[in-house]
Scaffold this motif. Structure first.
Motif, short mmCIF file in Angstrom:
data_model
loop_
_atom_site.label_atom_id
_atom_site.label_comp_id
_atom_site.label_asym_id
_atom_site.label_seq_id
_atom_site.Cartn_x
_atom_site.Cartn_y
_atom_site.Cartn_z
N THR A 6 5.87 3.60 10.17
CA THR A 6 4.76 3.78 9.07
C THR A 6 4.40 4.98 8.59
N LEU A 7 3.02 5.13 8.03
CA LEU A 7 2.75 6.10 7.97
C LEU A 7 1.29 6.65 7.58
N VAL A 8 0.79 8.00 7.92
CA VAL A 8 -0.63 7.41 7.40
C VAL A 8 -0.75 8.54 6.11
N SER A 9 -1.27 10.19 6.29
CA SER A 9 -2.20 11.00 5.64
C SER A 9 -1.77 12.16 4.79
N PRO A 108 -12.55 21.55 -8.89
CA PRO A 108 -11.84 22.18 -7.34
C PRO A 108 -11.75 20.52 -6.99
N MET A 109 -10.56 20.73 -6.10
CA MET A 109 -9.78 19.81 -5.44
C MET A 109 -9.53 20.31 -4.21
N THR A 110 -9.68 19.33 -3.37
CA THR A 110 -9.16 20.05 -2.22
C THR A 110 -8.32 18.30 -1.02
N LEU A 111 -7.39 18.79 -0.74
CA LEU A 111 -6.50 17.58 -0.51
C LEU A 111 -6.84 17.37 0.84
N ARG A 112 -6.48 16.72 1.39
CA ARG A 112 -6.56 16.16 2.96
C ARG A 112 -6.17 14.78 3.72
N GLY A 113 -5.97 14.86 4.84
CA GLY A 113 -5.40 13.64 5.57
C GLY A 113 -5.92 13.84 6.79
N ALA A 114 -5.43 13.84 7.53
CA ALA A 114 -6.92 12.47 8.86
C ALA A 114 -8.21 13.88 9.57
N GLY A 115 -7.52 15.17 8.40
CA GLY A 115 -8.84 16.13 8.81
C GLY A 115 -9.35 16.57 10.86
N THR A 116 -7.88 15.81 11.89
CA THR A 116 -7.82 16.28 13.29
C THR A 116 -7.66 18.02 13.67
N GLY A 117 -7.68 18.48 11.52
CA GLY A 117 -7.12 20.01 11.90
C GLY A 117 -8.65 20.68 13.31
N SER A 118 -8.80 21.74 13.20
CA SER A 118 -9.60 23.07 13.25
C SER A 118 -9.64 24.13 13.39
N ILE A 179 -0.81 15.11 20.30
CA ILE A 179 -0.85 14.29 18.95
C ILE A 179 -1.85 13.62 18.79
N PRO A 180 -2.55 13.41 17.80
CA PRO A 180 -3.88 13.07 17.63
C PRO A 180 -3.12 11.30 16.58
N GLN A 181 -3.27 10.67 16.90
CA GLN A 181 -2.38 9.07 16.60
C GLN A 181 -2.83 9.03 15.71
N GLU A 182 -3.71 10.24 14.74
CA GLU A 182 -3.93 10.06 13.39
C GLU A 182 -3.72 11.07 12.52
N GLY A 183 -3.67 12.17 13.24
CA GLY A 183 -2.80 13.84 12.16
C GLY A 183 -1.63 13.08 11.93
N THR A 184 -1.67 14.42 10.98
CA THR A 184 -0.67 13.92 9.43
C THR A 184 0.94 15.14 9.78
N ILE A 185 1.70 14.38 9.08
CA ILE A 185 2.99 16.06 9.20
C ILE A 185 2.51 17.25 8.34
N GLY A 186 1.48 16.49 6.83
CA GLY A 186 1.50 17.02 5.59
C GLY A 186 0.45 18.11 6.44
N GLY A 187 -0.06 17.67 7.24
CA GLY A 187 -1.56 18.89 7.62
C GLY A 187 -0.92 19.34 8.71
N PHE A 188 0.38 18.92 9.22
CA PHE A 188 0.88 20.06 10.76
C PHE A 188 1.68 20.81 9.69
N ILE A 189 2.66 20.49 8.39
CA ILE A 189 3.39 21.40 7.69
C ILE A 189 2.97 22.46 7.09
N GLY A 190 1.10 21.53 6.12
CA GLY A 190 0.55 22.94 5.71
C GLY A 190 -0.12 23.74 6.79
#
Length: 282
Positions: A6-9, A108-118, A179-190
């Protein structure tokens, strides 16, 4: 052999803007500015039930964990104006319609996932629209156990991708140390963060860590572009790693895995940084 999970954000933006000691944040600015009445026009172009204006929801999705930083907390609302609208696309069709409509309106638009980044990567800098990918194409993670490759949408949670790989004897080459449970691979790569495994495999941009990527252009007539690591004379993959989606929205990706190994965690303390680096080199 393909194993589904499964996946999330996700987490993406455009047009970097300098902030706080050189950190870059970004929001897609599609034109000189939106026209009056753009929210109602957006509702007419999209499913009105997916155009969310609930203040509490929109405010919560207009930020990531960087607001907790003591230097940003007092000035946060001034630096990161809250968006006016939240949209949650569920598939590629929704995402394309959303991108095209917003681009046409010049919002203006901003794409986001879980927002776990700082690093303020999921924060709005000009208001507008937040595109939350947490419902995007659920159950879209596959692990090729023969080749050691994971295929997934950018919304896949890092936890889900890693668990799917471990289930068939593989593991992510690079992943956050916590690794936060909801953190996303898209955010990690971004944000192209280093992490566990970097000592062996380098950064996400290092050769061999990626096999392919699909990107949706941010235009009035959005196109789906596919890039592979075997393109000769071109390295398009690195154009999207660490750029927070400033040149396109990642819609699918293939990452290389490593054989899983049994590990034991230890904590070491050193009196000075040089002792730490010397120990790691040895």
């Amino acid at each position: 052999m393909l194993v589904k999970s499964t996946l999330v954000s996700i987490n993406h933006h455009r047009r970097p803007k300098r902030l706080a000691k050189g950190r870059a944040v970004a929001t897609i600015a599609t034109s000189e500015g939106p026209a009056d009445g753009w929210i109602e026009k957006l509702r007419k172009r999209l499913d009105p039930f997916k155009v969310i204006e609930t203040e509490e929801l929109v405010r919560g999705r207009s930020r990531d964990t960087c607001w907790r930083h003591p230097l940003l907390r007092k000035e946060f609302d001034k630096l990161f104006p809250v968006a006016q609208v939240l949209i949650e696309p569920e598939n590629a069709h929704d995402l394309r319609n959303c991108i095209e409509a917003i681009s046409e309106l010049g919002v203006p638009m901003t794409l986001r996932g879980a927002g776990t980044g700082s690093f303020s990567g999921a924060c709005t800098t000009r208001g507008g629209v937040i595109i939350d990918m947490s419902k995007y194409m659920l159950e879209d993670v596959e692990v090729d156990a023969q080749r050691g490759i994971a295929r997934c949408s950018p919304g896949a949670s890092l936890f889900s991708v890693r668990q799917a790989a471990l289930a068939v004897g593989w593991d992510m080459r690079i992943y956050p140390t916590a690794i936060p449970q909801e953190g996303t691979i898209g955010g990690f790569i971004g944000t192209s963060i280093w992490g566990a495994g970097s000592l062996v495999y380098g950064s996400l941009q290092s050769p061999g860590n990626f096999h392919g990527i699909d990107v949706m252009s941010v235009t009035k007539h959005s196109e789906l572009l596919s890039f592979k690591d075997d393109l000769q004379g071109v390295d398009p993959l690195n154009c999207f790693l660490g750029t927070q989606g400033t040149i396109g929205v990642i819609s699918n990706l293939e990452i290389a895995l490593s054989p899983s190994i049994s590990t034991t965690s230890f904590v070491f303390s050193f009196p000075e940084l040089r002792y730490t680096t010397n120990y790691l080199v040895k």
